[in-house]
Design a protein around this motif. Structure first.
Motif, PDB file in Angstrom:
ATOM      1  N   LEU A 105      33.101  46.707   5.962  1.00 62.63           N
ATOM      2  CA  LEU A 105      33.217  47.997   6.659  1.00 62.63           C
ATOM      3  C   LEU A 105      33.024  49.153   5.676  1.00 62.63           C
ATOM      4  O   LEU A 105      32.426  50.185   6.010  1.00 62.63           O
ATOM      5  CB  LEU A 105      34.589  48.099   7.322  1.00 62.63           C
ATOM      6  CG  LEU A 105      34.957  49.446   7.956  1.00 62.63           C
ATOM      7  CD1 LEU A 105      34.006  49.779   9.109  1.00 62.63           C
ATOM      8  CD2 LEU A 105      36.399  49.431   8.447  1.00 62.63           C
ATOM      9  N   ARG A 106      33.506  48.952   4.477  1.00 61.04           N
ATOM     10  CA  ARG A 106      33.423  49.992   3.456  1.00 61.04           C
ATOM     11  C   ARG A 106      31.973  50.340   3.108  1.00 61.04           C
ATOM     12  O   ARG A 106      31.666  51.496   2.776  1.00 61.04           O
ATOM     13  CB  ARG A 106      34.158  49.476   2.218  1.00 61.04           C
ATOM     14  CG  ARG A 106      34.520  50.510   1.199  1.00 61.04           C
ATOM     15  CD  ARG A 106      35.248  49.875   0.033  1.00 61.04           C
ATOM     16  NE  ARG A 106      35.354  50.831  -1.052  1.00 61.04           N
ATOM     17  CZ  ARG A 106      35.710  50.520  -2.280  1.00 61.04           C
ATOM     18  NH1 ARG A 106      36.003  49.274  -2.580  1.00 61.04           N
ATOM     19  NH2 ARG A 106      35.774  51.456  -3.202  1.00 61.04           N
ATOM     20  N   MET A 107      31.099  49.342   3.143  1.00 60.57           N
ATOM     21  CA  MET A 107      29.697  49.543   2.745  1.00 60.57           C
ATOM     22  C   MET A 107      29.028  50.717   3.459  1.00 60.57           C
ATOM     23  O   MET A 107      28.607  51.684   2.803  1.00 60.57           O
ATOM     24  CB  MET A 107      28.906  48.255   2.968  1.00 60.57           C
ATOM     25  CG  MET A 107      29.208  47.148   1.991  1.00 60.57           C
ATOM     26  SD  MET A 107      28.310  47.331   0.435  1.00 60.57           S
ATOM     27  CE  MET A 107      26.675  46.811   0.962  1.00 60.57           C
ATOM     28  N   PRO A 108      28.895  50.701   4.791  1.00 60.57           N
ATOM     29  CA  PRO A 108      28.174  51.807   5.431  1.00 60.57           C
ATOM     30  C   PRO A 108      28.901  53.141   5.325  1.00 60.57           C
ATOM     31  O   PRO A 108      28.269  54.183   5.174  1.00 60.57           O
ATOM     32  CB  PRO A 108      28.060  51.354   6.896  1.00 60.57           C
ATOM     33  CG  PRO A 108      29.169  50.382   7.094  1.00 60.57           C
ATOM     34  CD  PRO A 108      29.325  49.680   5.776  1.00 60.57           C
ATOM     35  N   LEU A 109      30.237  53.107   5.369  1.00 59.19           N
ATOM     36  CA  LEU A 109      31.000  54.355   5.321  1.00 59.19           C
ATOM     37  C   LEU A 109      30.843  55.066   3.975  1.00 59.19           C
ATOM     38  O   LEU A 109      30.511  56.250   3.910  1.00 59.19           O
ATOM     39  CB  LEU A 109      32.481  54.073   5.583  1.00 59.19           C
ATOM     40  CG  LEU A 109      32.908  53.863   7.032  1.00 59.19           C
ATOM     41  CD1 LEU A 109      34.374  53.465   7.097  1.00 59.19           C
ATOM     42  CD2 LEU A 109      32.688  55.130   7.850  1.00 59.19           C
ATOM     43  N   ALA A 113      28.709  58.325   2.778  1.00 56.46           N
ATOM     44  CA  ALA A 113      29.523  59.439   2.275  1.00 56.46           C
ATOM     45  C   ALA A 113      28.974  59.941   0.942  1.00 56.46           C
ATOM     46  O   ALA A 113      28.918  61.151   0.701  1.00 56.46           O
ATOM     47  CB  ALA A 113      30.973  59.015   2.122  1.00 56.46           C
ATOM     48  N   ALA A 114      28.562  59.019   0.070  1.00 56.28           N
ATOM     49  CA  ALA A 114      28.022  59.429  -1.230  1.00 56.28           C
ATOM     50  C   ALA A 114      26.754  60.263  -1.051  1.00 56.28           C
ATOM     51  O   ALA A 114      26.567  61.284  -1.729  1.00 56.28           O
ATOM     52  CB  ALA A 114      27.724  58.193  -2.082  1.00 56.28           C
ATOM     53  N   ILE A 224      30.368  49.274  -4.838  1.00 55.80           N
ATOM     54  CA  ILE A 224      31.047  48.440  -3.833  1.00 55.80           C
ATOM     55  C   ILE A 224      30.684  46.965  -4.009  1.00 55.80           C
ATOM     56  O   ILE A 224      31.550  46.081  -3.934  1.00 55.80           O
ATOM     57  CB  ILE A 224      30.712  48.928  -2.416  1.00 55.80           C
ATOM     58  CG1 ILE A 224      31.282  50.332  -2.200  1.00 55.80           C
ATOM     59  CG2 ILE A 224      31.306  47.968  -1.365  1.00 55.80           C
ATOM     60  CD1 ILE A 224      30.906  50.949  -0.883  1.00 55.80           C
ATOM     61  N   MET A 225      29.412  46.703  -4.268  1.00 50.75           N
ATOM     62  CA  MET A 225      29.003  45.319  -4.500  1.00 50.75           C
ATOM     63  C   MET A 225      29.685  44.770  -5.758  1.00 50.75           C
ATOM     64  O   MET A 225      30.106  43.606  -5.792  1.00 50.75           O
ATOM     65  CB  MET A 225      27.488  45.235  -4.647  1.00 50.75           C
ATOM     66  CG  MET A 225      26.712  45.570  -3.383  1.00 50.75           C
ATOM     67  SD  MET A 225      27.016  44.401  -2.039  1.00 50.75           S
ATOM     68  CE  MET A 225      26.176  42.946  -2.666  1.00 50.75           C
TER      69      MET A 225
END
Length: 238
Positions: A105-109, A113-114, A224-225
């Protein structure tokens, strides 16, 4: 060395536990929308903790949209539950699959955002990113305060989008990710993981400063990765 997710409950920090307890009271209707929470002093005595711990718990609830703070007055329960709130209890995050889902979930958000932060940030936003990086790279980087500074960085980045919803969702996720950061630190050589993490955050900050959304998105994706990899989590990427 692989992160031991069975230790998550043991390393969950006090503010998260207190925020979870108050959040449950709100969700179950024992504290109603518009109602003022007890003062920091009373909450500190009730839970047997310091006022700084209570302030951090209230900040988490604010990030989740459950309370709003009014300077000099106190914290009040918002109308969020009437609109239908989203809540993930800390107790639900105790195994590899639950954290993998959260990182997915964090990936697309956070990648989006960046990119938005690169386009929309102002000088004040960049200063907040720099201030959090200074804390991440200072003497406290080996302690829990280094983790706090890490989360502050992600919240500052979310605010730099100038989209009011990003701080709400990313702030909410960041509090849960703090448990994963602890797990990763416990499973690796601390010096190595801290220095790699700092380098990833510096790359994000520099990309945002150049106002290049594509580079900023790439830097966040790499972070994130990398964070998922340090927990031995495999994310689906297309």
């Amino acid at each position: 060395m692989t992160a031991d997710f069975s230790q998550i409950r043991r390393i969950e920090h006090l503010p998260a536990r207190i925020a979870s307890h108050i959040g449950k009271e709100i969700a179950e209707g024992r504290v109603m929308a518009g109602e003022k929470l007890p003062t920091e002093h009373i909450l500190a005595k009730t839970f047997g903790v310091s006022r700084s711990v209570v302030r951090e718990a209230i900040a988490q609830l604010r990030n989740e949209g459950l309370v709003e703070t009014r300077q000099g007055v106190g914290a009040f329960v918002t109308e969020a539950l009437r609109r239908g709130s989203i809540r993930i209890e800390q107790a639900d995050l105790h195994d590899r699959e639950s954290f993998r889902s959260l990182f997915q979930l964090r990936m697309p958000l956070e990648i989006e955002a960046a990119g938005l932060a690169a386009v929309h940030h102002d000088d004040a936003d960049l200063k907040k990113l720099d201030d959090s990086l200074a804390r991440m790279t200072g003497a406290e980087k080996w302690t829990d305060q280094g983790i706090v500074a890490d989360l502050v960085f992600h919240r500052a980045l979310a605010a730099a989008t100038h989209n009011e919803y990003y701080p709400l969702f990313i702030g909410f996720i960041a509090e849960r990710i703090s448990l994963a950061i602890n797990a990763a630190r416990a499973a690796a050589v601390l010096e190595e993981i801290v220095e790699v993490t700092i380098a990833e955050h510096v790359a994000i900050r520099d990309a945002v400063a150049t106002r290049d959304p594509l580079v900023a998105r790439t830097a966040m994706r790499h972070h994130i990765m990398g964070a998922a990899g340090r927990l031995d989590l495999t994310l689906e990427v297309y």
